[in-house]
Each structure stands twice: as structure tokens, then as C-alpha cells.
Design a protein around this motif. Sequence first.
Motif, mmCIF file in Angstrom:
data_model
loop_
_atom_site.group_PDB
_atom_site.id
_atom_site.type_symbol
_atom_site.label_atom_id
_atom_site.label_comp_id
_atom_site.label_asym_id
_atom_site.label_seq_id
_atom_site.Cartn_x
_atom_site.Cartn_y
_atom_site.Cartn_z
ATOM 1 N N SER A 75 0.828 -1.239 0.039
ATOM 2 C CA SER A 75 0.049 -0.020 -0.051
ATOM 3 C C SER A 75 0.628 1.212 -0.060
ATOM 4 O O SER A 75 1.654 1.317 0.863
ATOM 5 C CB SER A 75 -0.905 -0.152 1.307
ATOM 6 O OG SER A 75 -1.596 1.246 1.562
ATOM 7 N N LYS A 77 -0.470 4.496 0.473
ATOM 8 C CA LYS A 77 -0.785 5.281 1.654
ATOM 9 C C LYS A 77 0.002 4.681 2.792
ATOM 10 O O LYS A 77 0.440 5.413 3.597
ATOM 11 C CB LYS A 77 -2.250 5.114 1.615
ATOM 12 C CG LYS A 77 -2.956 5.856 0.771
ATOM 13 C CD LYS A 77 -4.602 5.887 1.156
ATOM 14 C CE LYS A 77 -5.423 6.651 0.121
ATOM 15 N NZ LYS A 77 -6.829 6.343 0.267
ATOM 16 N N ALA A 78 -0.079 3.243 3.095
ATOM 17 C CA ALA A 78 0.487 2.842 4.335
ATOM 18 C C ALA A 78 2.111 3.215 4.159
ATOM 19 O O ALA A 78 2.946 3.473 5.303
ATOM 20 C CB ALA A 78 0.401 1.500 4.310
ATOM 21 N N CYS A 90 2.592 1.327 7.695
ATOM 22 C CA CYS A 90 2.546 -0.104 7.420
ATOM 23 C C CYS A 90 3.333 -0.822 8.884
ATOM 24 O O CYS A 90 3.083 -2.061 8.909
ATOM 25 C CB CYS A 90 3.246 -0.511 6.347
ATOM 26 S SG CYS A 90 5.002 -0.009 6.068
ATOM 27 N N ASP A 102 4.228 -5.513 4.351
ATOM 28 C CA ASP A 102 2.496 -5.526 3.973
ATOM 29 C C ASP A 102 2.227 -7.071 3.677
ATOM 30 O O ASP A 102 2.443 -7.603 2.604
ATOM 31 C CB ASP A 102 2.401 -4.566 2.708
ATOM 32 C CG ASP A 102 1.001 -4.746 2.546
ATOM 33 O OD1 ASP A 102 -0.055 -5.457 3.019
ATOM 34 O OD2 ASP A 102 0.281 -3.545 1.889
ATOM 35 N N SER A 104 -0.220 -8.648 3.464
ATOM 36 C CA SER A 104 -1.541 -8.862 2.794
ATOM 37 C C SER A 104 -1.217 -9.140 1.175
ATOM 38 O O SER A 104 -2.005 -9.804 0.585
ATOM 39 C CB SER A 104 -2.440 -7.677 2.759
ATOM 40 O OG SER A 104 -2.063 -6.826 2.240
ATOM 41 N N GLU A 296 -2.636 9.495 -7.257
ATOM 42 C CA GLU A 296 -2.725 8.453 -6.375
ATOM 43 C C GLU A 296 -1.351 8.924 -5.422
ATOM 44 O O GLU A 296 -1.550 8.902 -4.031
ATOM 45 C CB GLU A 296 -1.794 7.106 -6.890
ATOM 46 C CG GLU A 296 -1.926 5.981 -5.825
ATOM 47 C CD GLU A 296 -1.290 4.720 -6.157
ATOM 48 O OE1 GLU A 296 -1.183 3.911 -5.525
ATOM 49 O OE2 GLU A 296 -0.684 4.912 -7.468
ATOM 50 N N ALA A 300 -1.915 9.672 -1.297
ATOM 51 C CA ALA A 300 -1.111 9.120 -0.386
ATOM 52 C C ALA A 300 -0.545 10.304 0.653
ATOM 53 O O ALA A 300 -0.661 9.864 2.079
ATOM 54 C CB ALA A 300 -0.139 8.316 -1.055
#
Length: 325
Positions: A75, A77-78, A90, A102, A104, A296, A300
Motif C-alpha cells: 500500500s 498510503k501505508a 505499515c 505488507d 496482505s 495517487e 497518499a
Amino acid sequence: MNPETSRRLLFDMLRIRSVEETIAARYGEQKMRCPTHLSVGQEAVSAAAGAVLRPTDLAVSGHRAHAHYLAKGGSLKAMIAEICGKVTGCARGKGGSMHLVDESVGFMGSTAIVGGTVPVGVGLSYPMKLNQTGQISCVFLGDAVPETGVFFESVNFAVVKQLPVLFLCENNGYSVYSPLSVRQPPGRKLYELVAGFGLKTHHGDGNDARAVYAALSEGVAAIRAGEGPRFYEFETYRWREHCGPMYDNDLGYRTVAEFEAWKLRDPVPALQRALITEAIVTAADVADMQAEIDAEIEEAFAFAESSPFPPPEDAFTDVYASAAG
């Protein structure tokens, strides 16, 4: 290579370049208070690896990890929130630029310790082999890592157990300010050194994204087929200073002529020109990609700035594993 993959490589390279250039441009705002190791100039290897690896594959990295994290699907943003020390980061604002994770998307972590995640990546691959999951573990590393003892131990173990590990080396020629010429004897090649442990190795141009993708595709397929670990070394070059947003050619450890020669081999416009020539993309397509990426990135940074800092008591959480109940 199909056109879709070529377009993906270009988009991912543009995205990684734009993210890191924005970090460099905004670092002086004093809102990112951790060291940052940028990989501007090295985007081709990361983008190609991200296109070859599956979402279920796992990856680890070192201190210069932004591109690896993003290419694996981490991510944005994270990541920006983490660099800004925010609780939405994150690593909940505790780790900063060099400690990205991350789970995920299978990016299992990076560390400031040179070679520190190599045994972690090998360890992650062991249950893949035992359980025949079809996954592989990708260990991103720089040219200084094959000079560490833990690297040799880890490679030897991976070869003995025939583990599904991709050792992916971005050789940018320097360990901080020390070139390979003062760290290795004349004539030694890293990929030849590693081959002595009994695994197949490959050496290639890290500025040719499609060539990197083709080589990694072949290697990853062999690893998945049970042929054991492989080591891939790609020559590339970081443009900016070892640590930080500036340029450091004035320090004298590398020449301006060397720097300019590598800039002429910039992997991003090289792929862009090729794809336009081959009618795979148009200039308008590239402009649309850049607009999407810019939006994007702006989102972020806005997310990071609006996020809170961690509460003080968070400093004492997740320090040790909880005792078994």
C-alpha cells in the motif's frame, strides 16, 4: 512478451520513479523524519520482479526497499504514512522507510541490517517446500550482501534443501561509498562466486526491464518446478546519494562522467520510447498513466498528513511476542 505485460512494466516503473522523486522533493518539509534510501534509476528490476511474482509469493528486502514493496503490491498510503511516522503506517509509524511490511500482499518485511532478511527469506521458503505450496520466496538484496557471512550460510542451506528461493541482486556498484574494486579482488564476479555453492546463477543488464522480466520468468518457472534456488544479478545504478534525497557526486567516490553515462541508460524513458515505437502505447497513454500516478501520490501524502501520530504508549507494544497462554 505480450503488450499487457509491457504496459504494466512501464506503469510500475513510472509509479516507482514518481513516488521516490516526490519523496525527494518533499523531504525538506521536515515531515519525513527518518533516513530514506532511494532507488531512483533502479526501477526496472523491481518492476520486472513484481510482474513475475504471484500475489501468494513472499518477499523480503533490505534498507533500499521502497521499489520492492511497491512492486509487490504494498500500500502506497501505508508506506508514506510510515515514512512520516504516522500510526496508519505499515509498521504503525515505528519503523520508517527501512522497515516496510505488507503481509496482505506477501511483502514480509525489510530491515536496515545488511543481509538481515536473507535468512528470513530462506526460512519462509522451507514450509513452501515441505507443504508443496507452489510458492517461492524472493530475497531482494544489494551487491554488499554477498559479502556477509549470513548470506553464504543461507545460500548453502537453500541449496542443500533445494528450497524455492529467488536471490535477486541489484548490483549498483557501491556499498555506501565503496565500489566493488575495493571490496572484491580483481576479476571476481558475484554471480560466479555464488555459483560455487551449487546453484544456477544469471547475470544481466538491470536497465532493460523486458530482458529482466524474461530472465526472471524462466528462473521462477524453474524454481516452481522444484529445481531449487537461483541467484540473479542485474547491474544497475542509483542516481541519488546513498542515504537521503540529494545527489552526492561532489564527495568524489564516483565521477560525474560515470553518473552521466548511467543516466543516459535511464530504464524508464528507454522502455517508454520502445513501446511507443512498437505502437504498444501512445504518448497520450503515457500521459494518462502519469496523471493517474500523480493523483495517487497526492492522495497518499494527504492521507499521511491527516493521519495521527501513534500514542506514546504504543512504544511499548509489539516489542516482544506474547507469552503462550
